[in-house]
Write an enzyme that holds these catalytic residues in place. Structure first.
Site, mmCIF file in Angstrom:
data_model
loop_
_atom_site.group_PDB
_atom_site.id
_atom_site.type_symbol
_atom_site.label_atom_id
_atom_site.label_comp_id
_atom_site.label_asym_id
_atom_site.label_seq_id
_atom_site.Cartn_x
_atom_site.Cartn_y
_atom_site.Cartn_z
ATOM 1 N N ASP A 49 48.005 -31.667 21.814
ATOM 2 C CA ASP A 49 48.041 -30.204 21.834
ATOM 3 C C ASP A 49 47.040 -29.579 20.868
ATOM 4 O OD1 ASP A 49 49.896 -30.250 23.783
ATOM 5 O OD2 ASP A 49 51.373 -28.982 22.753
ATOM 6 N N ASN A 92 48.471 -29.121 28.708
ATOM 7 C CA ASN A 92 49.851 -28.636 28.827
ATOM 8 C C ASN A 92 50.300 -28.025 27.505
ATOM 9 O OD1 ASN A 92 52.251 -28.081 30.050
ATOM 10 N ND2 ASN A 92 53.033 -30.179 30.011
ATOM 11 N N ASP A 315 63.767 -26.205 20.244
ATOM 12 C CA ASP A 315 63.175 -27.531 20.453
ATOM 13 C C ASP A 315 64.031 -28.630 19.845
ATOM 14 O OD1 ASP A 315 61.166 -26.451 21.863
ATOM 15 O OD2 ASP A 315 59.570 -26.870 20.418
ATOM 16 N N GLU A 343 57.719 -28.009 28.917
ATOM 17 C CA GLU A 343 56.897 -29.061 29.521
ATOM 18 C C GLU A 343 57.469 -29.501 30.864
ATOM 19 O OE1 GLU A 343 57.255 -28.481 26.438
ATOM 20 O OE2 GLU A 343 55.594 -29.252 25.234
ATOM 21 N N HIS A 389 57.012 -34.922 25.741
ATOM 22 C CA HIS A 389 57.139 -35.666 24.483
ATOM 23 C C HIS A 389 58.550 -35.628 23.907
ATOM 24 C CE1 HIS A 389 56.297 -31.718 22.141
ATOM 25 N NE2 HIS A 389 56.474 -31.419 23.401
ATOM 26 N N ARG A 390 59.185 -34.467 23.979
ATOM 27 C CA ARG A 390 60.516 -34.372 23.345
ATOM 28 C C ARG A 390 61.587 -35.143 24.110
ATOM 29 N NH1 ARG A 390 59.337 -31.958 19.152
ATOM 30 N NH2 ARG A 390 57.933 -30.197 19.156
ATOM 31 N N LYS A 414 51.556 -35.824 22.705
ATOM 32 C CA LYS A 414 51.413 -34.359 22.681
ATOM 33 C C LYS A 414 51.611 -33.825 21.258
ATOM 34 C CE LYS A 414 52.556 -30.480 25.637
ATOM 35 N NZ LYS A 414 52.804 -29.342 24.818
#
Ligand code: DC
Length: 646
Positions: A49, A92, A315, A343, A389-390, A414
């Site tokens: 990112d 993204n 998040d 995402e 990613h998360r 990311k």
């Protein structure tokens, strides 16, 4: 698809220095670029990112120099980008798309802003509506309300009041606020609807303040950007550690004993996600905090489920959904509608993957309820990560219940490229003793005795190849028909219960021990697709308190991280003699010559094949048993294992 098999974890303890915050990094990069003067940025996050943001800024004519120790020197353009046309591709990265679109809309150039297909499904209409009120000329090149966008030079009319919706993504307000100082005119931004993710606006305001622009805030409804605002370099700026990334390690400490300490964020952080620690504390975790660190430990009585409005930690709240697997009672997370436009649709993704682990999940438009199960299931097809990613990082916590396959693990790049390496440094996996060696070396007997002595589980990996050979024969599949044998291996319906081995419910303990099945096993074992099909199945045998596995590639391929590795062998003559005696003892007629011949052929096939050939790896102890009794061999292995555990 690429995958990563995580070993089952037993404990977590240690310290992790966090990578820089994504949210702060991308704001700092944009403001350094727009400011007057040179900014030295330290501790910037190196990730996908931030990479796309840096590349875009370079493309727009901003001077960026990478120096030693990860320091970045950004020469600001003092307001507007010198390059007036360009196709700006932003992958993204939501933080880059939203904030750059706003800055570019004011810049008086011709720009196209686009991203990966998922980015073209993530809304931007509320920001465009806000920018159009200022006179910006923005056209949707695909669907209305979504990137890609075409920006054209336009007469910007700042001043007065700009209205922007705040209930889909706070990044729209962030984008507008960061762009407005470029006009130099006092402008008020009014938020329509409830503003979500307020802590991210605090990061925006705090970062703008570091660059000399103070926004007057009236509650969370009105924001006044004063006349004469101009970004000025603060000289050197340090990026805080990423508080969202901290959540995984704090959860590890809360689940796996701890203490696990994260460095780089703490009491003084400007990131809202540090309040994840409070949520963990509500679940019972023991939390301690300093100015620049946070530490989490498991509570004596275990974690408990909670009900939480997650507006303030959108998040990090995802991490609570997987921590919930290890809590008593259900966990209910509410006010998480923004998960649907990230995402991926994160509510749907989390629900689907949590269900694969056996949890009971209820999902609503803006909530998720997770009820844990006692024993986690590990889906053989793996946990899907949706290029998010998360999702990948928070599901790694489930490894506390079982070995786990994570699909497409590199998506963590990311925001946290070396996440899984760091995970390994603060966790301890279920220990393995890997015993490899040629046929009839006695490794099976030794391995089973070692397992019994330690009270550990035992994996006879050769039995899986023998079972595959038997199942293939019964299905009329030739042993050299790779795709069909692999399909048989993938679907093998076996159950190991003590001494008994059941294939599709039928006892086959004797049937797989014949010389014919030994030959068949050796043949199917040479097929790469068959080995691949059996790999994860073998890893699932690794359960607490430990596993002893015997075979040909236990230490080299299946459990490369095994704490103790042994290469157990004996001369081929001694092995033939042992096999001969075994057969006679079972009342099976046998002669030495063909046994010797067969062993030689099998040794040749097992050690010459191209995949996972039998050989002693450099880190394995050699145990030559020609002159040893079984008891002596067992004692040797136990001795090595004990030494490794100390
Ligand atoms: O250990 P065993 O004789 O039961 O093994 C039967 C065959 O399976 C052997 O000839 C090679 C193969 N095998 C293998 O390739 N990899 C393993 N880990 C175990 C066995």
């Amino acid at each position: 698809m690429e995958f990563l098999d995580l070993p089952p974890l037993v404990s977590a303890r240690g310290t992790v220095r966090l990578p820089g915050s994504k949210s702060i990094s991308n704001r700092v990069l944009l403001l350094s670029a727009l400011a007057d003067g040179v900014t030295e940025v330290r501790d910037l996050l190196a990730s996908d990112d931030t990479h796309v943001m840096l590349e875009a800024l370079k493309q727009l004519g901003v001077g960026i120099r990478h120096e030693a120790d990860g320091v970045l020197r950004v020469t600001g353009v003092g307001g507007f980008f010198p390059v007036k046309t360009g196709d700006i591709f932003l992958g993204n990265a939501g933080t880059a798309v939203r904030s750059l679109t706003a800055a570019l809309a004011m810049a008086g150039g011709q720009y196209k802003v686009s991203g990966v297909p998922r980015m073209h499904e993530r809304p931007i209409g509320d920001l465009v509506d806000g920018l159009r009120q200022l006179g910006a000329d923005i056209t949707y090149l695909g669907n209305d309300g979504f990137p890609p966008l075409q920006l054209k030079p336009a007469q910007i009319r700042p001043g007065g009041v700009v209205k922007v919706r705040g209930d889909v993504s706070s990044q729209f307000l962030t984008g507008l606020l960061m762009a407005l100082p470029l006009t130099g005119v006092e402008t008020t931004v009014e938020v329509v609807g409830e503003l979500i993710s307020k802590p991210y606006i605090e990061i925006t305001l705090a970062t703008m303040a570091r660059f000399g622009v103070t926004v007057a805030r009236e509650g969370w409804q009105r924001f006044v950007v004063p006349a004469g605002s101009r970004y000025r370099s603060p000289g050197t700026i340090y990026v805080e550690g990423d508080a969202s990334s901290a959540s995984y390690f704090l959860a590890l400490g809360a689940i796996g004993g701890g203490p696990v300490r994260v460095e780089g964020v703490g009491r003084d952080s400007i990131q809202g996600d540090v309040r994840f620690a409070e949520a963990l504390a509500q679940m019972g975790a023991v939390i301690e905090m300093g100015d620049n660190w946070i530490e989490a430990k498991a509570p004596a009585g275990g974690l408990r489920g909670i009900t939480l409005d997650c507006n303030h930690i959108p998040d990090a709240a995802m991490t609570l959904a997987t921590t919930a697997l290890f809590a008593a009672g259900p966990t209910i997370l509410t006010n998480i509608a923004s998960w649907r436009v990230k995402e991926t649709d994160r509510i749907a993704a989390m629900a689907k993957e949590l269900r694969k682990l056996g949890a009971e999940v209820e999902e609503g438009a803006d909530m998720i309820r997770v009820t844990p199960v006692k024993t986690l299931k590990s889906p053989p097809e793996g946990i899907d990560t949706y290029d998010d990613h998360r999702v990948a990082m928070c599901f790694s916590l489930a490894a506390f219940g079982t070995a786990l396959r994570i699909n497409d693990p590199k998506c963590v790049a990311k925001t946290f490229p070396d996440y899984f390496d760091r995970l390994a440094t603060v966790t301890e996996a279920v220990p393995v003793i890997a015993i490899d060696g040629p046929s009839a070396s006695g490794k099976g007997t030794v391995a089973a005795r070692v397992a019994a002595a330690l009270g550990w589980h035992y994996l006879d990996s050769g039995a899986l190849y023998r079972l595959t050979a038997l199942a293939a024969k019964r299905a009329g599949v030739a042993w050299d028909d790779e795709p069909r044998v692999a399909a048989v291996a993938a679907k093998l319906d076996v159950e190991f219960a003590g001494e008994s081995i059941l294939l599709a419910g039928e006892e086959v303990g004797e049937a797989i021990r014949t010389e014919d099945m030994g030959t068949g096993a050796s043949k199917v074992a040479a097929l790469p697709a068959v080995r691949e099909a059996l790999l994860f199945r073998q890893r699932l045998f690794r359960r607490a308190p430990g596993l002893v596995g015997d075979g040909r590639d236990m230490g080299s391929v299946v459990f490369p991280d095994a704490r103790t590795k042994v290469f157990l062998t004996a001369s081929v003559e001694i092995r033939a003699e042992r096999r001969y005696k075994q057969l006679i003892a079972k009342g099976i007629a046998a002669t030495m010559a063909p046994i010797l011949q067969d062993l030689r052929e099998r040794d040749e096939r097992d050690s010459q094949r191209s995949v996972a050939p039998l050989r002693q790896s450099a880190d394995a102890e050699l145990l030559e048993t020609s002159a040893l009794t079984i008891d002596e061999a067992v004692a040797k292995v136990l001795g090595w294992a004990k030494a490794k555990a100390e």
